[in-house]
Motif scaffolding. Structure first.
Motif, mmCIF file in Angstrom:
data_model
loop_
_atom_site.group_PDB
_atom_site.id
_atom_site.type_symbol
_atom_site.label_atom_id
_atom_site.label_comp_id
_atom_site.label_asym_id
_atom_site.label_seq_id
_atom_site.Cartn_x
_atom_site.Cartn_y
_atom_site.Cartn_z
ATOM 1 N N ARG A 10 0.792 -1.435 -0.062
ATOM 2 C CA ARG A 10 -0.048 0.054 0.129
ATOM 3 C C ARG A 10 0.870 1.327 0.006
ATOM 4 N N PRO A 11 1.652 1.290 -0.812
ATOM 5 C CA PRO A 11 2.714 2.256 -0.924
ATOM 6 C C PRO A 11 1.855 3.740 -1.086
ATOM 7 N N GLY A 12 2.340 4.834 -0.177
ATOM 8 C CA GLY A 12 1.604 6.249 -0.310
ATOM 9 C C GLY A 12 0.552 6.479 0.337
ATOM 10 N N GLU A 13 0.000 5.355 1.117
ATOM 11 C CA GLU A 13 -1.265 5.471 1.893
ATOM 12 C C GLU A 13 -0.842 5.375 3.236
ATOM 13 N N VAL A 14 -1.904 6.295 4.179
ATOM 14 C CA VAL A 14 -1.866 6.290 5.307
ATOM 15 C C VAL A 14 -2.996 5.457 6.073
ATOM 16 N N LEU A 15 -3.324 5.146 7.606
ATOM 17 C CA LEU A 15 -4.511 4.365 7.759
ATOM 18 C C LEU A 15 -5.627 4.839 7.469
ATOM 19 N N ALA A 16 -6.045 6.169 7.431
ATOM 20 C CA ALA A 16 -7.073 6.610 6.867
ATOM 21 C C ALA A 16 -7.616 6.463 5.644
ATOM 22 N N ASP A 17 -6.571 6.360 4.786
ATOM 23 C CA ASP A 17 -6.890 6.156 3.229
ATOM 24 C C ASP A 17 -7.652 4.997 2.972
ATOM 25 N N LEU A 18 -7.641 3.950 4.118
ATOM 26 C CA LEU A 18 -8.094 2.681 3.824
ATOM 27 C C LEU A 18 -9.758 2.724 3.972
ATOM 28 N N LEU A 19 -9.987 3.779 4.345
ATOM 29 C CA LEU A 19 -11.677 3.903 4.572
ATOM 30 C C LEU A 19 -12.017 4.528 3.333
ATOM 31 N N PRO A 20 -13.380 4.250 2.665
ATOM 32 C CA PRO A 20 -13.798 4.815 1.486
ATOM 33 C C PRO A 20 -13.737 6.437 1.127
ATOM 34 N N ALA A 21 -13.254 6.891 -0.040
ATOM 35 C CA ALA A 21 -12.932 8.282 0.098
ATOM 36 C C ALA A 21 -14.099 9.004 -0.138
ATOM 37 N N SER A 22 -14.101 10.163 0.513
ATOM 38 C CA SER A 22 -15.447 11.184 0.348
ATOM 39 C C SER A 22 -14.918 12.295 1.209
ATOM 40 N N ARG A 23 -15.708 13.465 0.895
ATOM 41 C CA ARG A 23 -15.535 14.667 1.670
ATOM 42 C C ARG A 23 -15.897 14.435 3.059
ATOM 43 N N VAL A 24 -17.121 13.734 3.247
ATOM 44 C CA VAL A 24 -17.714 13.445 4.620
ATOM 45 C C VAL A 24 -16.725 12.649 5.241
ATOM 46 N N ARG A 25 -15.972 11.743 4.907
ATOM 47 C CA ARG A 25 -15.093 10.994 5.520
ATOM 48 C C ARG A 25 -14.030 12.013 6.246
#
Length: 194
Positions: A10-25
């Motif tokens: 998972r290069p370039g990711e942080v843990l929060a990036d594992l959640l579905p992407a959205s502005r609400v997230r």
């Protein structure tokens, strides 16, 4: 070996990036990071001879930056700082405002969360040794801003500010770093098992 797999999978990711992407997230993560830091600041123990207490807020700020990444980590700590400056009593021990001698540490946490978040994007949250280095850098940034601010706000000499605003906290910071060294790589190992 598994650490190398975790880093490359998972290069370039942080843990929060594992959640579905959205502005609400992103908004929820930023507000949640600020709230976590505010809650952790309420874990506050006075240090004899120092106007700065031992708190959980530095650990929370570094964890927020590492887990959310530089941009969201910065925004979380900016929300934390701005809301506290506006009068919400969620700085250490229920304090608020920029006049407190410990406010420099809040400013240091703002920068530190950004730096550790940037390092986490480069895989600095994937192994015990990398997390140790990341936490050390983050803590150094907090002190580099917090201690001079303490000296200016109180009229202390530089050596007195170091004695009151740095030295008493080193053992606690080592314990916080050890906790992060266990939490972050373990989280990645759990994610990569799924």
């Amino acid at each position: 070996m598994s650490t190398a797999v975790a880093t490359s999978s998972r290069p370039g990711e942080v843990l929060a990036d594992l959640l579905p992407a959205s502005r609400v997230r992103d908004v929820a993560l930023v507000v949640g990071g600020a709230a976590l830091t505010g809650l952790a600041a309420q874990i506050s123990l006075p240090v004899p001879g120092s106007p700065v207490p031992v708190t959980g807020q530095t650990f929370a700020a570094l964890l927020v930056g590492t887990a959310l990444g530089a941009r969201r980590g910065f925004l979380s700590l900016a929300v934390y700082a701005l809301v506290g400056m506006a009068g919400v009593p969620w700085f250490a021990g229920g304090g608020s405002g920029a006049a407190a001698p410990s406010f420099g540490y809040v400013l240091g946490m703002l920068l530190a969360s950004t730096v550790v978040g940037s390092l986490a994007r480069r895989g600095a949250d994937r192994s015990v040794l990398r997390v140790a280095g990341t936490m050390l850098i983050g803590e150094a940034i907090v002190y580099a801003i917090g201690v001079p601010y303490l000296a200016l706000a109180t009229g202390m000499s530089a050596s007195a500010a170091v004695a009151a605003g740095l030295t008493p906290f080193l053992i606690g910071d080592a314990l916080k770093a050890a906790l992060a060294m266990g939490l972050l790589p373990t989280a990645w190992k759990l994610v990569d098992k799924k």
